[in-house]
Design a protein around this motif. Structure first.
Motif, PDB file in Angstrom:
ATOM      1  N   ARG A 276       0.836  -1.204   0.000  1.00  0.00           N
ATOM      2  CA  ARG A 276       0.000   0.000   0.000  1.00  0.00           C
ATOM      3  C   ARG A 276       0.872   1.256   0.000  1.00  0.00           C
ATOM      4  NH1 ARG A 276      -4.894   1.760   4.194  1.00  0.00           N
ATOM      5  NH2 ARG A 276      -4.753   3.995   3.762  1.00  0.00           N
ATOM      6  N   VAL A 277       1.955   1.253   0.773  1.00  0.00           N
ATOM      7  CA  VAL A 277       2.825   2.433   0.827  1.00  0.00           C
ATOM      8  C   VAL A 277       3.485   2.675  -0.523  1.00  0.00           C
ATOM      9  CG1 VAL A 277       4.775   3.522   1.980  1.00  0.00           C
ATOM     10  CG2 VAL A 277       3.217   2.090   3.291  1.00  0.00           C
TER      11      VAL A 277
ATOM     12  N   GLN B 212       4.934   6.802   6.804  1.00  0.00           N
ATOM     13  CA  GLN B 212       5.020   5.353   6.973  1.00  0.00           C
ATOM     14  C   GLN B 212       6.468   4.860   6.937  1.00  0.00           C
ATOM     15  OE1 GLN B 212       2.569   3.599   7.999  1.00  0.00           O
ATOM     16  NE2 GLN B 212       1.039   5.217   7.708  1.00  0.00           N
ATOM     17  N   TYR B 213       7.282   5.428   6.048  1.00  0.00           N
ATOM     18  CA  TYR B 213       8.663   4.953   5.929  1.00  0.00           C
ATOM     19  C   TYR B 213       9.555   5.448   7.053  1.00  0.00           C
ATOM     20  CZ  TYR B 213       8.166   2.576   1.477  1.00  0.00           C
ATOM     21  OH  TYR B 213       7.810   1.687   0.498  1.00  0.00           O
ATOM     22  N   LYS B 214       9.120   6.478   7.790  1.00  0.00           N
ATOM     23  CA  LYS B 214       9.907   6.933   8.925  1.00  0.00           C
ATOM     24  C   LYS B 214      10.035   5.857   9.998  1.00  0.00           C
ATOM     25  CE  LYS B 214       9.867  11.971   9.143  1.00  0.00           C
ATOM     26  NZ  LYS B 214      11.335  12.005   9.228  1.00  0.00           N
ATOM     27  N   ALA B 215       9.107   4.915   9.990  1.00  0.00           N
ATOM     28  CA  ALA B 215       9.150   3.843  10.985  1.00  0.00           C
ATOM     29  C   ALA B 215      10.257   2.827  10.705  1.00  0.00           C
ATOM     30  CB  ALA B 215       7.797   3.131  11.036  1.00  0.00           C
ATOM     31  N   LEU B 216      10.797   2.858   9.495  1.00  0.00           N
ATOM     32  CA  LEU B 216      11.852   1.905   9.134  1.00  0.00           C
ATOM     33  C   LEU B 216      13.190   2.335   9.728  1.00  0.00           C
ATOM     34  CD1 LEU B 216      11.043   1.324   5.343  1.00  0.00           C
ATOM     35  CD2 LEU B 216      10.457  -0.157   7.267  1.00  0.00           C
ATOM     36  N   PRO B 217      14.062   1.365  10.043  1.00  0.00           N
ATOM     37  CA  PRO B 217      15.378   1.706  10.605  1.00  0.00           C
ATOM     38  C   PRO B 217      16.394   2.102   9.545  1.00  0.00           C
ATOM     39  CG  PRO B 217      15.134  -0.681  10.499  1.00  0.00           C
ATOM     40  CD  PRO B 217      13.815  -0.094  10.042  1.00  0.00           C
TER      41      PRO B 217
END
Length: 369
Positions: free
Chosen positions: A204-205, A234-239
């Motif tokens: 979805r992203v 949403q992608y800010k949650a990725l490391p």
């Protein structure tokens, strides 16, 4: 038994007799197929190809060359080849001897399916997608992709429809068959994913990013901003920094600069600077640029040239103090280059976690035609 490597949520319901508890199993085939599955679990691409090939060749003997089971094994091997090509070529399938072999495997499997299965069986989607990915013939790719979309829609699984349409969009973009209908495949997929998947689902992203990028290109800035801001969230949650997050920031810089909202553009310039290291040894990439005017007096004489400039990118990504290092063609080229460059935006340099001034260079070329 069929285990595909392509990212489609499709399970071919056509592994008819491949149980290992048969009365007279082929030990060699069973071992090769087991090793193939172990290689997939271990994400060992070299072994995946090796054992997919072995399983296919042994499976043809065990089940018969024209069996559905052998067709499934052919698809496994072909998908492994495609995955290897993408791994070696930054996500692209490059035509070489192995990819041609994969295309032939997909063709063989599709021929078997057409003889053995109903015309609208969902199992057709796998070899159709595989063929579209491996054939250099864009017209053929379009034909079989439209067939795959019809089959997926007849099956009624909306997520499958979304995946096939997304693939068709990317495969046909940049070809002579890219039309409004193909563009709308991306919008269709976005609507499905938005309805069926949670906000943080990667498919979805990714679809939201594509929706935003297309709307930006179409000048639909309000829709683009909403979508791209959601992608960044949403992608800010990725490391780690995802390429779509970076590109979303860059598109927002372009949109806000066009709208004259420089403060909002600055926010995204700084965000990119935090995510991507500054390299003093290479020419920095502008996030927003305007083309210099071509001097009319030079154009009327067919005059071309170039200008190399040095400048400072300040803490907010603005260009400061541009100066000419070298040029060819005349002073008007220098004047127009400085005026254009002064409006460009860059990601600022970061030092010890904070934005800082950095020096960069660029060459602007003036050519006619």
């Amino acid at each position: 038994m069929k285990k595909t490597l392509i990212c489609l949520s499709i399970v071919a319901a056509c592994t008819s007799h491949m149980a290992f508890a048969e009365s007279s199993p082929s030990a060699d085939f069973s071992k090769a197929y087991q090793q193939y599955n172990q290689a997939i679990d271990a994400n060992n691409q070299a072994d995946v190809i090796t054992y997919a090939q072995q399983a296919y060749e042994l499976g043809k003997v065990k089940f018969g060359a024209d069996s559905i089971d052998s067709a499934n094994l052919a698809i496994n091997w072909a998908n492994a080849i495609v995955a290897q090509s993408k791994q070696n070529n930054r996500g692209r399938v490059v035509q070489d001897e192995q990819v041609i072999n994969a295309q032939q495997l997909f063709e063989s499997a599709l021929t078997t399916y057409r003889k053995a299965l109903p015309d609208n069986d969902i199992a057709f989607v796998d070899p159709l997608i595989g063929l579209a990915e491996t054939t250099p013939d864009n017209a053929y790719a379009k034909k079989i992709l439209f067939e795959a979309i019809d089959i997926a829609e007849d099956d009624g699984n909306e997520l499958t429809v979304a995946e096939v349409k997304t693939f068709a969009f990317y495969r046909l973009t940049g070809t002579e068959f890219y039309t409004r209908k193909v563009r709308d495949f991306a919008f269709d997929a976005y609507d499905i994913y938005k309805d069926k998947l949670p906000a943080n689902a990667i498919k979805r992203v990714d679809a939201t990013y594509l929706y935003g990028a297309l709307n930006e290109a179409m000048g639909q800035h309000s829709k683009a901003i909403d979508a791209l801001v959601e992608v960044i969230k949403q992608y800010k949650a990725l490391p780690y920094s995802h390429p779509h997050e970076l590109r979303a920031h860059a598109l927002l810089v372009d949109i806000y600069q066009q709208k004259g909202q420089k403060d909002k553009a600055t926010k995204h310039c700084i965000a990119i600077g935090e995510m991507t290291p500054w390299n003093d040894q290479q020419e920095q990439t502008p996030l927003f640029r305007t083309a210099p005017d071509y001097p009319m007096s030079y154009a009327s004489r067919g005059k071309s040239g170039w200008v190399k400039l040095e400048f400072t990118v300040d803490e907010q990504g603005f260009v400061q103090s541009p100066k000419v290092l070298d040029s060819d063609g005349g002073s008007q080229f220098e004047k127009e280059s400085i005026e254009a460059l002064s409006q460009w935006r860059y990601a600022p340099k970061f030092v010890d976690g904070k934005p800082a001034k950095g020096t960069a260079t660029v060459q602007i070329d003036f050519t006619l035609g």
